[in-house]
Design a protein around this motif. Structure first.
Motif, PDB file in Angstrom:
ATOM      1  N   CYS A 280       1.177  -9.512 -15.075  1.00  0.00           N
ATOM      2  CA  CYS A 280       2.136 -10.610 -14.970  1.00  0.00           C
ATOM      3  C   CYS A 280       1.393 -11.946 -14.959  1.00  0.00           C
ATOM      4  N   ALA A 281       1.840 -12.878 -15.804  1.00  0.00           N
ATOM      5  CA  ALA A 281       1.181 -14.186 -15.892  1.00  0.00           C
ATOM      6  C   ALA A 281       1.333 -14.985 -14.608  1.00  0.00           C
ATOM      7  N   PHE A 282       2.352 -14.687 -13.822  1.00  0.00           N
ATOM      8  CA  PHE A 282       2.614 -15.428 -12.591  1.00  0.00           C
ATOM      9  C   PHE A 282       1.873 -14.842 -11.396  1.00  0.00           C
ATOM     10  N   VAL A 289       2.703 -10.824  -4.907  1.00  0.00           N
ATOM     11  CA  VAL A 289       1.838 -10.138  -5.850  1.00  0.00           C
ATOM     12  C   VAL A 289       1.285  -8.830  -5.277  1.00  0.00           C
ATOM     13  N   SER A 290       1.127  -7.853  -6.156  1.00  0.00           N
ATOM     14  CA  SER A 290       0.523  -6.570  -5.801  1.00  0.00           C
ATOM     15  C   SER A 290      -0.461  -6.176  -6.903  1.00  0.00           C
ATOM     16  N   SER A 295      -2.105  -5.650 -13.081  1.00  0.00           N
ATOM     17  CA  SER A 295      -2.538  -4.707 -14.121  1.00  0.00           C
ATOM     18  C   SER A 295      -1.473  -4.384 -15.153  1.00  0.00           C
ATOM     19  N   SER A 296      -0.189  -4.583 -14.820  1.00  0.00           N
ATOM     20  CA  SER A 296       0.891  -4.161 -15.710  1.00  0.00           C
ATOM     21  C   SER A 296       1.845  -5.321 -16.001  1.00  0.00           C
ATOM     22  N   HIS A 312       8.044  -7.030 -11.076  1.00  0.00           N
ATOM     23  CA  HIS A 312       7.897  -5.728 -10.419  1.00  0.00           C
ATOM     24  C   HIS A 312       8.506  -5.724  -9.020  1.00  0.00           C
ATOM     25  N   HIS A 313       8.620  -6.908  -8.400  1.00  0.00           N
ATOM     26  CA  HIS A 313       9.152  -7.017  -7.037  1.00  0.00           C
ATOM     27  C   HIS A 313      10.211  -8.119  -6.981  1.00  0.00           C
ATOM     28  N   PRO A 314      11.377  -7.925  -7.605  1.00  0.00           N
ATOM     29  CA  PRO A 314      12.406  -8.981  -7.634  1.00  0.00           C
ATOM     30  C   PRO A 314      12.963  -9.282  -6.250  1.00  0.00           C
TER      31      PRO A 314
END
Length: 335
Positions: A280-282, A289-290, A295-296, A312-314
């Motif tokens: 993820c660019a952010f 973040v995780s 990585s994905s 991934h974590h909305p």
């Protein structure tokens, strides 16, 4: 309501290479897909450099795409000849951000408004009547016909730009930050004018801005861009699911002190478009973040009806505890 514009997996890369310089590829727009229905206003929002203006020019085919397609009213624009594309441009127009540079300083108002007809080779029965009608349509006095740009205010010049864009009766108007360089009161007047013109002429708008507060008020649907990608597609009255959109919303001005939010301060550096991250660019700036984010690359996933987010974590817990409200016209957040 049928779709006027269909953008499918659109990408644009720019190559930077010189005699003594290593070849570099800049990813300006990456894998962007969305639809724009007739009569709808879709807003594209994000920080400077996220690819908003490049996307606008790709939609109008002012620049060529690297991949993907743009269909306007069922026509694939990449397959059109130069002659057919010129004819199609009557139906899709652009309003520029800076009204001071959008009009040739050597042109009188009359010349600027008649320019689209000359470009398209359209002969008018009465040029003076056409010019007067266009000026009245955008709320200007026809006595300005012989004025030069330096004799007009910023708001007047932007109205001239809007009148020129509407001269050929287009179906789609791309508005590239049309209020960014204007005073607060003039911004509200231009937005009210655009609303009135949309209702009276049946226009469809693609509205580019970095101001999420303004976009939420003016638009029906919002596309949030970050580093060339769409990270969220949401209704304008919905709460964001992506942490980046949440940060943009928290930073907008709220006039009611009872409704003001705690500003989400972002740390970290914005990645380079020359070397976008694998995940993820952010991720470098995200508080949620995780290792999965690093990585994905997340894809746009359905959150609720008409709402998608590439995360991934909305922020599902925030969406469950509140309902976003649109601002009133006099509460428009301005840059």
């Amino acid at each position: 309501m049928s779709d006027l514009l269909v953008v499918d997996h659109l990408s644009r890369r720019f190559t930077n290479a010189g005699l003594f310089q290593k070849r570099q590829v800049f990813h300006a727009v990456s894998d962007v897909s969305f639809t724009l229905a007739r009569g709808q206003i879709v807003g594209v929002v994000g920080e400077s450099g996220c690819g908003k203006s490049t996307l606008a020019r790709l939609v109008l085919r002012l620049i060529q795409s690297s991949e993907g397609s743009v269909q306007f009213d069922g026509l694939d624009m990449a397959t059109l000849s130069r002659r057919d594309l010129r004819r199609l441009r009557q139906r899709m127009q652009l309003v520029f951000q800076d009204p001071y540079s959008a009009i040739d300083p050597r042109y009188r108002v009359r010349d600027a408004l008649l320019e689209p007809f000359k470009v398209q080779g359209i002969k008018l029965k009465s040029a003076d009547a056409t010019v007067a009608s266009l000026l009245e349509m955008v709320g200007l006095n026809p006595t300005l016909t012989n004025s030069y740009p330096h004799q007009l205010s910023g708001g007047q010049k932007q109205r001239i730009g809007i009148a020129r864009a509407l001269a050929l009766n287009p179906s789609l108007v791309v508005l590239d930050e049309p209020t960014a360089s204007l005073d607060v009161s003039v911004q509200a007047q231009i937005i009210a004018l655009l609303n009135r013109l949309r209702e009276s002429l049946g226009l469809t708008y693609l509205f580019i801005s970095h101001d999420l507060g303004l976009v939420r008020y003016f638009c029906d649907k919002i596309l949030v861009m970050y580093l060339g990608r769409i990270v969220e597609i949401m209704p304008s009255d919905a709460l964001p699911a992506h942490p980046y959109t949440r940060a943009l919303l928290d930073s907008t001005f709220e006039p009611d002190p009872r409704q003001r939010r705690t500003i989400t301060r972002l740390s970290g550096e914005i990645p380079s478009g020359y070397n976008p991250p694998a995940g993820c660019a952010f991720a470098a700036r995200c508080p949620r973040v995780s290792d999965l984010c690093r990585s994905s690359l997340p894809s746009l996933e359905v959150i609720t009806s008409h709402h998608q987010a590439a995360c991934h974590h909305p922020l599902l817990e925030d969406m469950a505890t509140g309902v976003a409200q649109r601002a009133h016209p006099h509460e428009i957040a301005v840059p």
